[in-house]
Motif scaffolding. Structure first.
Motif, short mmCIF file in Angstrom:
data_model
loop_
_atom_site.label_atom_id
_atom_site.label_comp_id
_atom_site.label_asym_id
_atom_site.label_seq_id
_atom_site.Cartn_x
_atom_site.Cartn_y
_atom_site.Cartn_z
N MET A 397 0.81 -1.34 -0.10
CA MET A 397 -0.16 0.10 0.02
C MET A 397 0.83 1.36 0.22
SD MET A 397 -2.66 -1.12 2.93
CE MET A 397 -1.32 -1.62 4.03
N ALA A 398 0.62 2.19 -0.73
CA ALA A 398 1.06 3.54 -0.51
C ALA A 398 0.54 4.23 0.62
CB ALA A 398 0.86 4.41 -1.86
N GLY A 399 1.32 5.21 0.91
CA GLY A 399 0.90 6.08 2.38
C GLY A 399 1.87 6.11 3.18
N MET A 400 1.64 6.54 4.44
CA MET A 400 2.59 6.77 5.48
C MET A 400 2.74 5.45 6.34
SD MET A 400 4.15 9.24 7.05
CE MET A 400 3.28 10.82 6.72
N TYR A 401 4.29 5.24 6.36
CA TYR A 401 4.61 4.07 7.32
C TYR A 401 5.47 4.68 8.64
CZ TYR A 401 3.21 0.96 3.63
OH TYR A 401 2.58 0.20 2.92
N LYS A 402 5.26 4.25 9.74
CA LYS A 402 5.66 4.65 11.05
C LYS A 402 6.66 3.68 11.41
CE LYS A 402 2.75 8.40 12.57
NZ LYS A 402 2.23 9.08 13.65
N LEU A 403 8.23 4.08 11.68
CA LEU A 403 8.99 3.27 12.47
C LEU A 403 9.02 3.56 13.75
CD1 LEU A 403 9.68 3.10 9.30
CD2 LEU A 403 11.65 1.79 9.92
N ILE A 404 8.98 2.70 14.78
CA ILE A 404 8.65 3.18 16.27
C ILE A 404 9.77 2.43 17.08
CG2 ILE A 404 7.12 3.38 18.26
CD1 ILE A 404 4.93 3.30 15.90
N TRP A 405 10.68 3.22 17.91
CA TRP A 405 11.46 2.69 18.79
C TRP A 405 10.63 2.99 20.22
CZ3 TRP A 405 13.28 4.55 14.44
CH2 TRP A 405 14.08 3.69 13.67
N ASP A 406 10.57 2.12 21.14
CA ASP A 406 9.65 2.33 22.38
C ASP A 406 10.65 1.87 23.54
OD1 ASP A 406 7.21 2.42 24.10
OD2 ASP A 406 7.72 0.15 24.16
N ASN A 407 10.44 2.95 24.32
CA ASN A 407 11.35 2.85 25.63
C ASN A 407 10.40 2.98 26.86
OD1 ASN A 407 13.55 2.26 27.16
ND2 ASN A 407 14.05 4.51 27.52
N SER A 408 9.00 2.97 26.63
CA SER A 408 8.10 3.26 27.62
C SER A 408 8.05 2.25 28.66
CB SER A 408 6.49 3.24 26.94
OG SER A 408 6.32 1.89 26.44
N TYR A 409 8.40 1.19 28.66
CA TYR A 409 8.70 0.17 29.64
C TYR A 409 9.92 0.29 30.71
CZ TYR A 409 12.34 -1.73 26.87
OH TYR A 409 13.34 -1.91 26.08
N SER A 410 10.59 1.30 30.22
CA SER A 410 11.74 1.71 31.21
C SER A 410 11.34 2.93 32.14
CB SER A 410 13.03 2.11 30.21
OG SER A 410 13.97 2.19 31.12
N THR A 411 11.68 2.61 33.15
CA THR A 411 11.29 3.45 34.25
C THR A 411 12.55 4.64 34.50
OG1 THR A 411 9.92 1.85 35.45
CG2 THR A 411 10.51 4.01 36.64
N PHE A 412 13.72 4.13 34.35
CA PHE A 412 14.91 4.91 34.74
C PHE A 412 15.83 5.11 33.69
CE2 PHE A 412 13.72 2.60 38.61
CZ PHE A 412 13.22 3.89 39.54
N PHE A 413 16.01 4.22 32.46
CA PHE A 413 17.21 4.25 31.87
C PHE A 413 16.77 4.96 30.21
CE2 PHE A 413 17.92 0.97 34.80
CZ PHE A 413 19.15 1.38 35.43
N LYS A 414 17.26 5.72 29.63
CA LYS A 414 17.24 6.03 28.41
C LYS A 414 18.02 5.19 27.38
CE LYS A 414 21.29 9.18 27.92
NZ LYS A 414 21.87 10.49 27.69
N LYS A 415 17.54 5.14 26.12
CA LYS A 415 18.16 4.26 25.25
C LYS A 415 18.69 4.98 24.19
CE LYS A 415 16.79 0.98 27.76
NZ LYS A 415 15.34 0.14 27.43
N VAL A 416 20.00 4.91 23.82
CA VAL A 416 20.52 5.50 22.75
C VAL A 416 20.72 4.77 21.30
CG1 VAL A 416 22.73 6.86 21.96
CG2 VAL A 416 21.99 7.00 24.37
N VAL A 417 19.91 4.86 20.27
CA VAL A 417 19.85 4.09 19.32
C VAL A 417 20.55 4.74 18.08
CG1 VAL A 417 17.85 2.91 17.62
CG2 VAL A 417 17.64 3.33 20.23
#
Length: 439
Positions: A397-417
Motif C-alpha cells: 500500500m502507498a501512504g505513511m509508514y511509521k517506524l517506532i522505537w519504544d522505551n515506555s517500559y523503562s522507568t529509569f534508563f534512556k536508550k541511545v539508538v
C-alpha cells in the motif's frame, strides 16, 4: 562518493602479471589426434548415408571454430555431455546392444556403459564448477557493497531473479523442450546475468534505484564491472591464456557426440569395429581426464585472480563511513518515531539499528505501522524488543509508514539508538538489451 584510496586499478596488464605465474600445463597431444581420427570416421559414415537435418547441424558445428568466450564453451561442453548421456541411455541403444547375442555385442554394451559413467562424473564436475564460480563472482562484488540493508536488497533481488530463471527452465522442460532448447535458454539467462552485473556498475536497469542509495561503493568496482567485457578488457586476458586448451576440448567432445549419434543411426548397416570402439574409449578417457584437469586448474586460478585487492587493504572499510546513521536518545517512558511517505506499492521499507554499547539496558522495543489517509493504523511488524535488527519489507500500500522505537517500559534508563532507515522505490526488471558483459 567515498574515497577509494588504495584500490588498485584492475587492467588486462595487471591480470597478465598474475597469469604469467600460472601457465596451464599443455593438453595431451592425443586430444587433437583423436579429434581428427573420430572426425574422419564420422565423414566415412556420411558417404553412403546422407545426414538428417539434426545431423547436419552437428556436422556444421564440428566444422566451425569453437566460440570465443570461456563460459560459453563451458556451457557447450555441458550440453554436449548431456546429449551424449541422452544417446547412451539404455533405452536408446541399438536393439543389438540392448539384447546382445554375441560376445562382440556384449563387449560393445560394456564399453558404452563405461563411457556413460565417465561422462556422468565429468558432468557433475562441470556443474559444480559453474555454481561455485557464479557464487564467487557475486560474493566478490558484494564484499565491496555497504554491509547494510542495501546490500541485502541486492541479494534478495538476485535470489528472486534466480528463482524466476529456474521456473523458466522447468516450464520449458515440462512442455517437452529438447536438451538443445534448454541450453539455449540457460545461455540466454547467463547473458541476462551479465547484463545485470553491468547494470549494477552503471546504475541502470534493475539496479538503478538501488545503486542510487548505495553510498560508499568504490568507483573502481563499478568501473570494473562495467568494462569487464571490453575487447581488450580483463576477461580477454583469460581467454587469451586459457581459451585454446578449452577450445580443443570442446572440439573433441563434439566429435565424440557426432560419431556416437551417426553410429546409432547406422548401426545395422555399418557396425562399429573393434578398433573404433577402443579408440572411442581412449578418446573419452582422454577428454574426461583432461577436462577435469582443466576445471581443477582454472577453478584455483580464477578463485585467486586479483580482480580486487582486499577491502581491508584498500581502505574501503574505512571509507565506508557511518555518516548515514543517525543517533537518537529515547528517554525512559517515551518512544521515538520516524515517518516515511511511500508513493508507490512494491517499494521497500528498510532499516538497520542497534543500541549504543556500554549502556545499562541492552534492548529497545521496535515495531512498524501503516497509517491510512483516515488515520487508521495497521501493524506491519509486530512489537518486539531488540538489541539490534536489520530488515526490510515490500509495501503493498502507498501512504505513511511509521517506524517506532519504544522505551515506555523503562522507568529509569534512556536508550541511545543508532539507526538508518530508507524507502527505496520499486525495482523493475529491465527490458531486454543486446549489450553483453561477460563475468
Amino acid at each position: 562518493m567515498a574515497s577509494t584510496d588504495g584500490l588498485v586499478p584492475i587492467t588486462r596488464q595487471f591480470l597478465a602479471s598474475y597469469y604469467d605465474k600460472h601457465p596451464f600445463p599443455p593438453l595431451s597431444d592425443d586430444v587433437s589426434r583423436l579429434s581428427s581420427e573420430i572426425r574422419s570416421w564420422a565423414s566415412d559414415l556420411l558417404k553412403d548415408f546422407p545426414p538428417s537435418q539434426g545431423e547436419k547441424l552437428l556436422v556444421e558445428g564440428a566444422d566451425r571454430q569453437p566460440v570465443h568466450k570461456i563460459d560459453e564453451n563451458m556451457w557447450k561442453n555441458r550440453e554436449h555431455m548431456e546429449e551424449i548421456l541422452f544417446l547412451l541411455d539404455h533405452s536408446r541403444w541399438p536393439l543389438a546392444l540392448r539384447r546382445p547375442s554375441t560376445p562382440e555385442e556384449s563387449e560393445l554394451a560394456a564399453a558404452f556403459n563405461s563411457i556413460r559413467g565417465k561422462f556422468q562424473k565429468a558432468l557433475k564436475t562441470l556443474e559444480s564448477f559453474q555454481v561455485q564460480n557464479s557464487e564467487r563472482v557475486f560474493n566478490i562484488v558484494m564484499t565491496y557493497m555497504p554491509q547494510d540493508f542495501r546490500g541485502t536488497l541486492i541479494r534478495q533481488q538476485r535470489e528472486r531473479s534466480e528463482k524466476n530463471k529456474q521456473a523458466e527452465v522447468d516450464a520449458l522442460v515440462n512442455s517437452g523442450g529438447s536438451i538443445h532448447d534448454r541450453y539455449a535458454l540457460l545461455w540466454k539467462q547467463q547473458m541476462d546475468r551479465r547484463r545485470q552485473l553491468a547494470q549494477l556498475g552503471s546504475a541502470t536497469g534493475v539496479y538503478k534505484t538501488l545503486v542510487k542509495y548505495l553510498v560508499g561503493v568504490p568507483q573502481v568496482l563499478l568501473d570494473f564491472i562495467k568494462t569487464i567485457n571490453d575487447d581488450d578488457g580483463p576477461m580477454e586476458e583469460q581467454r587469451h591464456r586459457y581459451g585454446p586448451p578449452l577450445y580443443s576440448l570442446t572440439a573433441l567432445v563434439l566429435c565424440i557426440r557426432m560419431f556416437i549419434s551417426l553410429s546409432w543411426g547406422r548401426f545395422e548397416a555399418s557396425k562399429l569395429k573393434g578398433h573404433q570402439v577402443a579408440v572411442l574409449k581412449q578418446a573419452v578417457d582422454i577428454y574426461t581426464h583432461e577436462f577435469e584437469r582443466f576445471i581443477s586448474f582454472i577453478s584455483e586460478v580464477f578463485a585467486n585472480s586479483p580482480f580486487f585487492i582486499s577491502a581491508e587493504v584498500a581502505g574501503t572499510l574505512g571509507a565506508r563511513k557511518n555518516d548515514e546513521f543517525k543517533e537518537i536518545s529515547v528517554p525512559a517512558g517515551r518512544s521515538y518515531e520516524v515517518s516515511l511517505e511511500v508513493d508507490s506499492i512494491n517499494s521497500y521499507i528498510a532499516w538497520d539499528f542497534s543500541l549504543i554499547q556500554g549502556k545499562m539496558s541492552t534492548d529497545v522495543g521496535f515495531s512498524v505501522e501503516y497509517v491510512d489517509p483516515s488515520g487508521q493504523k495497521t501493524l506491519i511488524l509486530p512489537y518486539r524488543r531488540y538489541e539490534s535488527d536489520q530488515g526490510n519489507f515490500c509495501t503493498c500500500m502507498a501512504g505513511m509508514y511509521k517506524l517506532i522505537w519504544d522505551n515506555s517500559y523503562s522507568t529509569f534508563f534512556k536508550k541511545v539508538v543508532r539507526y538508518k532507515v530508507d524507502c527505496i522505490p520499486p525495482v523493475v526488471e529491465p527490458a531486454q538489451s543486446t549489450n553483453e558483459v561477460e563475468r
